[in-house]
Design a protein around this motif. Structure first.
Motif, mmCIF file in Angstrom:
data_model
loop_
_atom_site.group_PDB
_atom_site.id
_atom_site.type_symbol
_atom_site.label_atom_id
_atom_site.label_comp_id
_atom_site.label_asym_id
_atom_site.label_seq_id
_atom_site.Cartn_x
_atom_site.Cartn_y
_atom_site.Cartn_z
ATOM 1 N N ILE A 67 71.634 62.233 15.887
ATOM 2 C CA ILE A 67 72.573 62.327 14.766
ATOM 3 C C ILE A 67 72.809 63.798 14.416
ATOM 4 N N PRO A 68 73.998 64.318 14.685
ATOM 5 C CA PRO A 68 74.261 65.713 14.315
ATOM 6 C C PRO A 68 74.332 65.860 12.791
ATOM 7 N N ILE A 69 73.641 66.864 12.274
ATOM 8 C CA ILE A 69 73.686 67.063 10.812
ATOM 9 C C ILE A 69 74.323 68.413 10.456
ATOM 10 N N TYR A 70 74.420 69.310 11.394
ATOM 11 C CA TYR A 70 75.122 70.576 11.151
ATOM 12 C C TYR A 70 75.727 71.040 12.467
ATOM 13 N N LYS A 71 76.984 71.493 12.368
ATOM 14 C CA LYS A 71 77.653 71.994 13.575
ATOM 15 C C LYS A 71 78.367 73.302 13.244
ATOM 16 N N TYR A 72 78.215 74.244 14.105
ATOM 17 C CA TYR A 72 79.038 75.454 14.028
ATOM 18 C C TYR A 72 79.546 75.730 15.442
ATOM 19 N N MET A 73 80.846 75.598 15.612
ATOM 20 C CA MET A 73 81.433 75.775 16.934
ATOM 21 C C MET A 73 82.203 77.099 16.983
ATOM 22 N N ASN A 74 82.003 77.848 18.045
ATOM 23 C CA ASN A 74 82.838 79.042 18.248
ATOM 24 C C ASN A 74 84.258 78.570 18.539
ATOM 25 N N GLY A 75 85.236 79.171 17.883
ATOM 26 C CA GLY A 75 86.612 78.734 18.085
ATOM 27 C C GLY A 75 86.778 77.302 17.607
ATOM 28 N N THR A 76 87.505 76.520 18.377
ATOM 29 C CA THR A 76 87.716 75.098 18.061
ATOM 30 C C THR A 76 87.275 74.259 19.251
ATOM 31 N N GLN A 77 86.398 73.303 18.991
ATOM 32 C CA GLN A 77 85.863 72.489 20.096
ATOM 33 C C GLN A 77 85.619 71.053 19.652
ATOM 34 N N ILE A 78 85.674 70.168 20.620
ATOM 35 C CA ILE A 78 85.282 68.790 20.362
ATOM 36 C C ILE A 78 83.756 68.746 20.228
ATOM 37 N N THR A 79 83.279 67.904 19.331
ATOM 38 C CA THR A 79 81.830 67.838 19.101
ATOM 39 C C THR A 79 81.327 66.399 19.216
ATOM 40 N N ASN A 80 80.055 66.311 19.459
ATOM 41 C CA ASN A 80 79.435 64.993 19.578
ATOM 42 C C ASN A 80 79.349 64.318 18.213
ATOM 43 N N LYS A 81 79.753 63.058 18.179
ATOM 44 C CA LYS A 81 79.701 62.309 16.926
ATOM 45 C C LYS A 81 78.375 61.564 16.783
ATOM 46 N N PHE A 82 77.979 60.949 17.889
ATOM 47 C CA PHE A 82 76.797 60.110 17.833
ATOM 48 C C PHE A 82 76.344 59.799 19.258
ATOM 49 N N ALA A 83 75.053 59.680 19.416
ATOM 50 C CA ALA A 83 74.522 59.240 20.715
ATOM 51 C C ALA A 83 73.293 58.376 20.454
ATOM 52 N N ILE A 84 73.046 57.475 21.354
ATOM 53 C CA ILE A 84 71.840 56.645 21.224
ATOM 54 C C ILE A 84 71.224 56.424 22.605
ATOM 55 N N SER A 85 69.921 56.441 22.628
ATOM 56 C CA SER A 85 69.213 56.286 23.906
ATOM 57 C C SER A 85 68.183 55.175 23.816
ATOM 58 N N LEU A 86 67.997 54.522 24.927
ATOM 59 C CA LEU A 86 66.950 53.516 25.082
ATOM 60 C C LEU A 86 66.111 53.921 26.283
ATOM 61 N N LYS A 87 64.822 54.037 26.036
ATOM 62 C CA LYS A 87 63.959 54.514 27.116
ATOM 63 C C LYS A 87 62.775 53.565 27.305
ATOM 64 N N LEU A 88 62.518 53.209 28.539
ATOM 65 C CA LEU A 88 61.351 52.402 28.882
ATOM 66 C C LEU A 88 60.385 53.299 29.652
ATOM 67 N N THR A 89 59.120 53.151 29.368
ATOM 68 C CA THR A 89 58.139 53.957 30.099
ATOM 69 C C THR A 89 56.992 53.081 30.571
ATOM 70 N N LYS A 90 56.704 53.201 31.840
ATOM 71 C CA LYS A 90 55.568 52.486 32.424
ATOM 72 C C LYS A 90 54.609 53.526 33.005
ATOM 73 N N SER A 91 53.349 53.398 32.637
ATOM 74 C CA SER A 91 52.377 54.358 33.180
ATOM 75 C C SER A 91 51.466 53.672 34.194
ATOM 76 N N PHE A 92 51.059 54.445 35.169
ATOM 77 C CA PHE A 92 50.111 53.972 36.185
ATOM 78 C C PHE A 92 48.985 54.984 36.238
ATOM 79 N N ASN A 93 47.825 54.555 35.846
ATOM 80 C CA ASN A 93 46.704 55.468 35.901
ATOM 81 C C ASN A 93 46.032 55.356 37.256
#
Lengths: 321, 117
Positions: A280-306
């Motif tokens: 979740i972006p809470i502050y943005k400062y872009m040089n010039g004028t640029q498109i910015t990210n509005k929102f992203a979400i990730s799902l991560k699975l992790t399996k460990s093998f000892n």
């Protein structure tokens, strides 16, 4: 067994490793953030991840701009494999694939453009300079390389996609990072600094150099119980301006971004975890004028093998990735 | 001994034969049956996010048209495409059109200036 694993990793890195692309478009995945706290000795972690991102808002400086000529989104999958070579040294690699990297235009008769395919390869090596188990403190340094072996110069209907839609960044990149972690019972506090320098892209069509990237992340985590934990991350990102041919500075490139990344981490079964984290972006400062990210979400699975003894990664490492 | 030297020469000759490849894409004057007669843009000076049409006229049989821009974006296909560039891409940008068929190809470039936002 050890030799076999090493051969497997070398082959894996040479043949298959891919990772995320990072470009002038907004909200592309950032590299080097997997398993930053190091990997326990002889533990193998396999982490498939899915990420969705949307960018539709233009900023001039820190002000939202009313223009909306286009918007972008992507669906990205990756797999990360990490291994603790010895108690202090670990290695990690990633492969990634853009299911789509799409730009839609608010221009009459302009069709959406879509890039897809493999991104860059990434390999990171991490070394625990300090690992004090009595004081529950660790200091880990890392170096990495991103190899532009993914899809670049992609065409659709014989029209080359712009650089922002190419799945690979097309640029060889080097990174260095430092990670500090201190445990307090059920709490963890961590800091991570990360710097990435990109080489110039000199392809058949593009002549471009991304600005350097610097990141600082502060993590706080809390173990609600043995199966559920929560991580809050505040990330500051600074990116320098890009260069195009003849060393011309791209004025509308680079900037600063502060994001809040809350993460819920669930361990439903032995040696297996599920993480969900929005960006979740809470502050943005872009040089010039640029498109910015509005929102992203990730799902991560992790399996460990000892591969060393019956010692579970998730029980030891608690919550900080 | 002579036989071995002969074999080496034959092998070297084969390697050279297959190593040499005619670079069809580098031509800007037109070769053989494919020739670009003109490549033109409706406007060559544009504001950001303003689009313009770029048209190629070429002669030859069974032609295919490929387009690329070093900065900015192309949309469409065939003999006419549209071009525009955002704030990332102000300055003088180059659009390249390559026309080809099974045997030959020809390329031409056109430059478009994108004014600052």
């Amino acid at each position: 067994m050890r030799k076999g694993l090493l051969i497997f990793f070398i082959l894996y890195f040479i043949l298959f490793i891919k990772a995320q692309s990072q470009c002038c478009g907004a909200g592309n995945p950032i590299s080097g953030f997997e398993n930053v706290s190091g990997i326990p000795y002889k533990t193998l972690l396999i982490s498939p991840t899915y990420k969705y991102s949307i960018s539709d808002t233009y900023f001039t400086g820190n002000e939202k701009n009313s223009i909306s000529p286009d918007k972008m989104n992507y669906n990205f999958t990756s797999i990360s494999i990490a291994y603790g070579i010895n108690p202090r040294l670990s290695i990690q690699g990633q492969i990634g694939y853009f299911i789509n990297k799409t730009k839609k235009y608010n221009i009459s008769d302009w069709k959406p453009m879509r890039g897809f395919g493999l991104g860059d390869a990434e390999i990171n090596v991490m070394y625990a300079v300090i690992k004090n188990i009595f004081k529950d403190f660790s200091l880990i340094t890392g170096v990495g390389i991103k190899l532009p072996i993914g899809v670049f110069d992609q065409e659709v209907n014989n029209v080359k996609l712009p650089i922002s839609l190419q799945p690979s960044s097309g640029s060889l990149k080097f990174n260095a990072s430092v990670f500090m972690n201190k445990k307090f019972n059920e709490f963890n506090v961590s800091f991570r600094g990360f710097a990435e320098i990109a080489n110039r892209i000199k392809s058949q069509n593009f002549d471009y150099k991304y600005g350097n990237l610097y990141l600082m992340s502060f993590y706080g985590s809390y173990n609600i119980n043995k199966k559920i934990s929560f991580v809050a991350q505040i990330r500051y990102e600074y990116r320098g301006k890009s260069l195009r041919e003849n060393e011309q500075i791209v004025e509308s490139s680079g900037g600063q971004l502060i994001s809040f990344i809350p993460e819920i981490n669930i361990i439903p079964a032995k040696s297996f975890s599920i993480s969900v984290y929005p960006d979740i972006p809470i502050y943005k400062y872009m040089n010039g004028t640029q498109i910015t990210n509005k929102f992203a979400i990730s799902l991560k699975l992790t399996k460990s093998f000892n591969l060393y003894r019956n010692n579970e990664y998730f029980e030891n490492s608690k919550t900080v990735k | 001994m002579k036989k071995r030297i002969l074999h080496i020469f034959i092998l070297a000759g084969l390697i050279l034969l297959f190593a040499c490849k005619k670079d069809n894409d580098s031509s800007s004057d037109g070769t053989g049956e494919v020739e670009i007669i003109s490549l033109s843009a409706a406007d060559t000076v544009l504001n950001v996010w303003v689009n313009t049409k770029i048209t190629v006229v070429a002669k030859g049989d069974g032609l295919e048209y490929s387009w690329e821009a070093d900065h900015g974006e192309l949309n469409g296909s065939g003999v006419q495409v549209e071009y525009m560039a955002g704030t990332c891409c102000t300055g003088i940008n180059t659009i390249t059109c390559t026309v080809s068929n099974n045997t030959n190809s020809d390329s031409k470039k056109i430059k478009i200036r994108i004014l600052p936002f």
